[in-house]
Design an enzyme around this catalytic site. Structure first.
Site, PDB file in Angstrom:
ATOM      1  N   LEU A 146       0.860  -1.175   0.000  1.00 19.96           N
ATOM      2  CA  LEU A 146       0.000   0.000   0.000  1.00 19.96           C
ATOM      3  C   LEU A 146       0.898   1.227   0.000  1.00 19.96           C
ATOM      4  CD1 LEU A 146      -2.669  -0.932   2.724  1.00 19.96           C
ATOM      5  CD2 LEU A 146      -2.873  -1.179   0.243  1.00 19.96           C
ATOM      6  N   ASP A 147       0.466   2.293  -0.684  1.00 19.72           N
ATOM      7  CA  ASP A 147       1.224   3.541  -0.666  1.00 19.72           C
ATOM      8  C   ASP A 147       1.374   4.045   0.768  1.00 19.72           C
ATOM      9  OD1 ASP A 147       1.112   3.381  -3.418  1.00 19.72           O
ATOM     10  OD2 ASP A 147      -0.456   4.905  -3.621  1.00 19.72           O
ATOM     11  N   VAL A 148       2.411   4.839   0.986  1.00 18.66           N
ATOM     12  CA  VAL A 148       2.627   5.439   2.305  1.00 18.66           C
ATOM     13  C   VAL A 148       1.384   6.213   2.751  1.00 18.66           C
ATOM     14  CG1 VAL A 148       3.958   7.195   3.554  1.00 18.66           C
ATOM     15  CG2 VAL A 148       5.133   5.561   2.070  1.00 18.66           C
ATOM     16  N   GLY A 149       0.745   6.913   1.812  1.00 17.61           N
ATOM     17  CA  GLY A 149      -0.413   7.731   2.144  1.00 17.61           C
ATOM     18  C   GLY A 149      -1.740   7.007   2.078  1.00 17.61           C
ATOM     19  N   THR A 150      -1.730   5.695   1.857  1.00 18.67           N
ATOM     20  CA  THR A 150      -2.955   4.904   1.809  1.00 18.67           C
ATOM     21  C   THR A 150      -3.040   4.014   3.037  1.00 18.67           C
ATOM     22  OG1 THR A 150      -2.943   4.874  -0.617  1.00 18.67           O
ATOM     23  CG2 THR A 150      -4.261   3.194   0.480  1.00 18.67           C
TER      24      THR A 150
END
Length: 314
Positions: A146-150
């Site tokens: 998962l993305d850092v911001g997700t």
């Protein structure tokens, strides 16, 4: 002679292949040596790429047969896993084969060059979960990211059997990945499929884009709730490309709310108090790698996304 050449760095010399005739120098260097466009441009700017013995600018168009001399940067040491406490990282389920976590915002899946923040793998090590699978040490057990911001649900393999089975399941699209996303405006139709290839952005290394010749990428979506300025969507990924949801909806001019990297309205982001994209890995369903039973794990919205949703509803 540049400092890099004088210091006796990692020299590479070769003729420009016919297939790169007429290409910009930075693009040619990136293509030949597997560098990012930014790294190649920095190398050329530093005078570490000579064409027929002469320093040229990034915009110089190379000719087939010209002699290219390059000094490559020293290899970066592989990142290491540092056991640490990661606030907000919650273990949803764990056994001898898998561990399922609810990932908070600001946490990467695993260590990588340039990332100094917390990671899921480091957090699991910090609370005593031993990950023993093949592959690079810093990525052991990681079968998807998962993305850092997700935020949301993520599974990590703990055993070799689980790693092999889950990697295969993700590769052959046998895992159901559902996300909830709030996007700007109202997608038309309200329910549909986005089938558009994705690859690196032609001009920005840190971004991805819908590009001809990219990797096949398929996203299914359904509108759950519509607001005056945005829509809450249920999204199912058929493929798993980097930034896939963010790129696909941005390409339709319906970027995820808060995702200024992909064109979101910063005014709306500020009104909702969002410092990142409204995107949450809501659920994950797959066959348990040992028992064969279907398992499903669900994550509630974190506080920042829930608060933004309440503002939209009000």
């Amino acid at each position: 002679m540049t400092a890099a050449f004088a210091a006796g760095g990692d020299h590479r010399s070769l003729p420009v292949p016919d297939g790169l005739d007429g290409m910009r120098l930075d693009q040619a260097v990136a293509r030949l040596f597997g560098l990012s466009r930014t790294a190649a441009a920095n190398l050329v700017d530093g005078g570490d790429a000579l064409v027929d013995g002469v320093v040229r600018p990034n915009s110089h168009k190379v000719k087939a047969g010209s002699w290219l001399e390059v000094t490559l940067p020293a290899p970066v040491a592989p990142p290491t896993v540092v056991p640490q406490a990661v606030p907000g990282l919650r273990v949803v389920y764990a056994d001898d084969d898998i561990v399922v976590v609810d990932k908070p915002v600001g946490v990467a899946a695993h260590p990588s060059p340039g990332w100094t923040g917390p990671t899921v793998i480091g957090g699991l090590a910090g609370i005593g979960h031993r990950i023993s699978t093949s592959g690079a040490a810093e990525r052991q057990g990681v079968v998807h990211r998962l993305d850092v911001g997700t935020t949301g649900i993520m599974v990590v393999a703990k055993s070799e059997q689980a790693y092999t089975a889950l990697k295969r399941a993700f590769k052959y699209r046998e895992v159901e990945k559902r996300y909830h996303a709030v996007v700007q405006g109202h997608p038309d139709p309200s329910r549909g499929t986005i089938d558009a290839p994705i690859d690196r952005h032609p001009h920005h290394d840190y971004r991805w884009a819908v590009v001809s010749g990219g990797k096949p990428s398929i996203t299914h979506y359904d509108t759950l709730e519509a607001f005056p300025a945005a829509s809450l969507l249920d999204v199912r990924l058929e493929t798993g490309r980097t930034h896939q949801i963010r790129v696909h909806f941005s390409s339709l001019r319906h970027p995820c709310v808060g995702d200024v990297t992909y064109g979101a309205d910063p005014t709306l982001s500020a009104r909702l108090g969002l410092a990142r994209q409204w995107l949450h890995a809501r659920s994950l369903s797959f066959l348990h790698p040992r028992t064969g039973d279907e398992v499903t794990f669900v994550s509630d919205y974190p506080d920042d996304l829930d608060r933004a949703l309440r503002v939209l509803r009000d």
